[in-house]
Write a protein that holds these residues in place. Sequence first.
Motif, PDB file in Angstrom:
ATOM      1  N   ASP A  52       0.780  -1.046  -0.151  1.00  0.00           N
ATOM      2  CA  ASP A  52       0.218   0.105  -0.245  1.00  0.00           C
ATOM      3  C   ASP A  52       1.188   1.366   0.035  1.00  0.00           C
ATOM      4  OD1 ASP A  52      -3.028   0.749   0.516  1.00  0.00           O
ATOM      5  OD2 ASP A  52      -2.367   1.905   1.609  1.00  0.00           O
ATOM      6  N   LYS A 104       0.844   3.841  -3.075  1.00  0.00           N
ATOM      7  CA  LYS A 104       0.652   5.378  -2.705  1.00  0.00           C
ATOM      8  C   LYS A 104       1.855   6.390  -3.095  1.00  0.00           C
ATOM      9  CE  LYS A 104      -3.254   4.732   0.585  1.00  0.00           C
ATOM     10  NZ  LYS A 104      -3.514   4.496   2.238  1.00  0.00           N
ATOM     11  N   GLN A 163      -4.098   6.123  -5.446  1.00  0.00           N
ATOM     12  CA  GLN A 163      -4.883   6.309  -4.407  1.00  0.00           C
ATOM     13  C   GLN A 163      -5.591   4.928  -4.547  1.00  0.00           C
ATOM     14  OE1 GLN A 163      -6.780   9.891  -6.374  1.00  0.00           O
ATOM     15  NE2 GLN A 163      -6.199  10.668  -4.042  1.00  0.00           N
ATOM     16  N   ASN A 164      -6.834   4.950  -3.349  1.00  0.00           N
ATOM     17  CA  ASN A 164      -7.228   3.711  -3.122  1.00  0.00           C
ATOM     18  C   ASN A 164      -8.587   3.851  -3.011  1.00  0.00           C
ATOM     19  OD1 ASN A 164      -5.538   1.287  -2.644  1.00  0.00           O
ATOM     20  ND2 ASN A 164      -5.655   1.899   0.037  1.00  0.00           N
ATOM     21  N   ALA A 165      -9.614   2.859  -3.180  1.00  0.00           N
ATOM     22  CA  ALA A 165     -11.268   3.602  -3.181  1.00  0.00           C
ATOM     23  C   ALA A 165     -11.481   2.485  -3.213  1.00  0.00           C
ATOM     24  CB  ALA A 165     -11.925   4.165  -4.791  1.00  0.00           C
ATOM     25  N   TYR A 166     -12.996   1.979  -3.258  1.00  0.00           N
ATOM     26  CA  TYR A 166     -14.113   0.376  -3.603  1.00  0.00           C
ATOM     27  C   TYR A 166     -15.456   0.557  -4.314  1.00  0.00           C
ATOM     28  CZ  TYR A 166     -15.905  -3.860  -1.775  1.00  0.00           C
ATOM     29  OH  TYR A 166     -16.465  -5.038  -1.722  1.00  0.00           O
ATOM     30  N   PHE A 167     -14.515  -0.030  -5.108  1.00  0.00           N
ATOM     31  CA  PHE A 167     -16.129  -0.803  -5.903  1.00  0.00           C
ATOM     32  C   PHE A 167     -16.663  -1.969  -5.609  1.00  0.00           C
ATOM     33  CE2 PHE A 167     -12.760   1.695  -7.850  1.00  0.00           C
ATOM     34  CZ  PHE A 167     -13.861   2.963  -8.646  1.00  0.00           C
ATOM     35  N   PRO A 168     -18.113  -1.898  -6.067  1.00  0.00           N
ATOM     36  CA  PRO A 168     -19.428  -3.251  -5.624  1.00  0.00           C
ATOM     37  C   PRO A 168     -18.499  -4.853  -5.957  1.00  0.00           C
ATOM     38  CG  PRO A 168     -20.413  -1.301  -6.514  1.00  0.00           C
ATOM     39  CD  PRO A 168     -18.749  -1.148  -7.314  1.00  0.00           C
ATOM     40  N   LEU A 169     -19.050  -5.301  -4.354  1.00  0.00           N
ATOM     41  CA  LEU A 169     -18.875  -6.927  -4.466  1.00  0.00           C
ATOM     42  C   LEU A 169     -18.957  -7.467  -6.077  1.00  0.00           C
ATOM     43  CD1 LEU A 169     -18.174  -9.486  -3.437  1.00  0.00           C
ATOM     44  CD2 LEU A 169     -20.411  -9.473  -2.251  1.00  0.00           C
ATOM     45  N   ILE A 228     -16.966  -3.311 -13.141  1.00  0.00           N
ATOM     46  CA  ILE A 228     -17.185  -2.528 -13.187  1.00  0.00           C
ATOM     47  C   ILE A 228     -16.959  -1.337 -13.387  1.00  0.00           C
ATOM     48  CG2 ILE A 228     -17.135  -3.469 -10.445  1.00  0.00           C
ATOM     49  CD1 ILE A 228     -20.384  -2.532 -10.893  1.00  0.00           C
ATOM     50  N   THR A 233     -17.565   2.418 -14.233  1.00  0.00           N
ATOM     51  CA  THR A 233     -17.283   3.308 -13.708  1.00  0.00           C
ATOM     52  C   THR A 233     -17.409   4.860 -14.265  1.00  0.00           C
ATOM     53  OG1 THR A 233     -18.281   2.192 -11.839  1.00  0.00           O
ATOM     54  CG2 THR A 233     -17.382   3.982 -11.294  1.00  0.00           C
ATOM     55  N   ILE A 288      -6.851   3.760  -9.781  1.00  0.00           N
ATOM     56  CA  ILE A 288      -6.771   3.550  -8.670  1.00  0.00           C
ATOM     57  C   ILE A 288      -6.668   2.034  -8.302  1.00  0.00           C
ATOM     58  CG2 ILE A 288      -9.092   2.987  -7.503  1.00  0.00           C
ATOM     59  CD1 ILE A 288     -10.100   5.257  -8.691  1.00  0.00           C
TER      60      ILE A 288
END
Lengths: 492, 492
Positions: free
Chosen positions: A53, A57, A62-68, A128, A132, A147
Amino acid sequence: MSKKLTKRSEDYSKWYNELVVKADLAENSAVRGCMVIKPYGFAIWEKMQAQLDKMFKETGHQNAYFPLFVPKHLFEAEEKNAEGFAKECAVVTHYRLKTDPNDKSKLIVDPEAKLEEELVVRPTSEAIIWNTYKNWIQSYRDLPIKINQWANVVRWEMRTRLFLRTSEFLWQEGHTAHATKQEALEETELMNNIYAEFAEKFMAMPVIKGSKTESERFAGAVETYCIEAMMQDGKALQAGTSHFLGQNFAKAFDVKFTSKEGKLENVWATSWGVSTRLMGALIMTHSDDNGLVLPPNLAPTQVVIVPIYKGEGQLEEISKVANKLADDLKEAGISVKYDDRDTQKPGWKFAQYELQGVPVRLAIGPKDLEKGSVELARRDTLAKEFVNQTEVVEKVKHLMVEMQDTLFDKAFNFRNEHITEVDSFDEFKKVLKEKGGFISAHWDGTAETENKIKGLTKATIRCIPFNSEKESGSCVLTGKPSEQRVLFAKAY
Amino acid sequence: MSKKLTKRSEDYSKWYNELVVKADLAENSAVRGCMVIKPYGFAIWEKMQAQLDKMFKETGHQNAYFPLFVPKHLFEAEEKNAEGFAKECAVVTHYRLKTDPNDKSKLIVDPEAKLEEELVVRPTSEAIIWNTYKNWIQSYRDLPIKINQWANVVRWEMRTRLFLRTSEFLWQEGHTAHATKQEALEETELMNNIYAEFAEKFMAMPVIKGSKTESERFAGAVETYCIEAMMQDGKALQAGTSHFLGQNFAKAFDVKFTSKEGKLENVWATSWGVSTRLMGALIMTHSDDNGLVLPPNLAPTQVVIVPIYKGEGQLEEISKVANKLADDLKEAGISVKYDDRDTQKPGWKFAQYELQGVPVRLAIGPKDLEKGSVELARRDTLAKEFVNQTEVVEKVKHLMVEMQDTLFDKAFNFRNEHITEVDSFDEFKKVLKEKGGFISAHWDGTAETENKIKGLTKATIRCIPFNSEKESGSCVLTGKPSEQRVLFAKAY
Ligand SMILES: [Zn+2]
Ligand SMILES: [Zn+2]
């Protein structure tokens, strides 16, 4: 449960399975192919995560979160990617359970709660994410997007092994979007280099960087770069991959941007990932018949202190020395555990920490109190020596570097001894059977030949190494002309 | 997209939805009810995670990872828990897709790949974890087990709102096993206290600690402790819960241990969790009509420096000062960003960082170069002042503490002003309608009355506060005797 492991020479595969369970790293769960990562195993994974991580960086990600979940129509959009993963997808079809009318203590799927469109549990997130990104990107000013996400993914595997191949696994997946092909290619290479640096400096695991042949590429990629490691049984392990996706996903999801010159163009993409599979690689690279061997850079506990005593009074005296040592070591940035539990004997503790690969063990007994010494044992060489208490901190600080190097060097020599150049197919088969490891051979560049060799020997092309020189030769199977040797091996 | 937000006084709900999207925190995805957490939102979540994780580890907890899926027969085992979550479960029924024979570009669920037993995507992990603990626990020596997991969970929600209620969300769930009831109760309280400390010290969000009534308890719990916060629109928000599970799960999964005295007993359990819902609470506690307001302890960027310049030469001069300031601030442990992009004007940047809640903005223009000053603006009060360049670091260091306190105090006063004691049901309805907030009222202790009040007013009992004194009174609805006031509110 006995702590004794099957020997590697007897049954390498059994040794691995036993080690993972006995060292408290992971175990199988009640869900077919899914594992439980136990606290000790997870603590090692957390150290890997933290370091990776940081490296991501530092290079502007950068970190993010997308749907399962991925709705089926999006999953389908990039044809090759869909084709590659369709056969191993967990699919959600309903959103409710109800009481079984025939047995009130049971639940059944409620047929009235069928989803209009099925949801695929992500096997990877390009679909996904690019769906986006489509809304995030209009102009070259919106690029690059760099990301990463830490997530669980599911690929329905028929034959599973703890860490190496599980139906659910943890990973990170980077997904970047760029204005130019050149920039995307540079990102692909950068991330492959970061994986290599991590593998070598932190896992103490030497890797070969190269690119995959078309048949071994990620589904939907134009190029797949990879790092390949060599395990102690002579099988290769793909430890990380970085994909140049070209404009495939941009086209599938219609992601265009206005360039500086005012033209509408498709966006260029990369994706890259490493997973809990690295745990398997780490274990198999260094461990021995006594258990896990961990490089200090990834050991959750770097030093354990064990008191050897009879009676409360003696323990108290030893604890004074031990606690002082522990404090001094902590101050020097070393992670230490003082194990003064009275529920276990010293012998049991010694065996336990050996099995769990704690790099340095310090034992303090009554004689050490008299002499001002401690017994220091290093896990990699199993060597023991007495060290003056006043010199322990310096000694340990030095050892952390020393052991990290020693482990790397040992693995590096082993790996290098297990790259064999061959020039005939008989030799190829002989080396593969008797020695294993990487086989460096000429190949005519066709998927057909690659496939035939795989069918005949189970060896695949692990990579076309970046650092190898052009050399004219003839294909080890067909005799057709070849310009470069590639690396074959049986692989995990 | 305009950066202007709807005013809170016009439409609080619309203000919130716009803010979350415009400040780049999160957005809706292509998957019904699932959100994308964008890099800026995720960076705040990461700060929350890091702090909570530290607090968990300091109190002896370890992280681990358990499967995403729960086989249906395990999900059923603890009856109340199953009942509570069955209506909102995503269910995996198949493990493969295949090409649609009627349209080769489409995929369909392969009917031949139907699972023998359906898998529930975890809505919470008690079932899978207690089924695992069963094999880990034989003796009192194996206890306590104190494990936490950071994970995604899925609860199929019909009405969703970013962060506050989504079908998939991120959370941590602690699951502990103990030899005695007393120890489990202490753990339940400890973790509720840790949540409260985190909320108050890091989120600057005052909370009320208490226990839930039976109707509001976690499905399968004997007691649920909680922390309740008050949002600016007078609605309460449950920010964290800690459950004493008694022996319910031990009995359901047959988890017994041999005590010190040699008796076979059921294990005692707790579980506790906070989720990305905290992001919603953080946003709604402090933000204003100009956008997000972040407490310095959770701001990914605490200070932003914006240059105000004409031409390259001036920028160079300003950058010398700005970079020096940035270095000095970093050395003092402050996270700083120097935004010298030439693609955006200072006015645009000011608006952006205000919208994103960066606590301190420093602007440096040509006059500041002459005077040796910078313009400092604080986000919470919107106050501006000129500060001598040599005093910036001390000033900012002080402000980080000051702003954290100011935000807490403001929220604390607001919350306290929004606790109203009422003694009649007419008053109850009047306060709820005209003022909102917590209503402190007597209640006869029955679920029936609680339900009636909910039906009549939409207010629920948020908690039976731990710190309130015993006081005789009569139920606000039924007039029956009551020994303690409880807190009612409309809630998120
Ligand atoms: Zn040395
Ligand atoms: Zn002050």
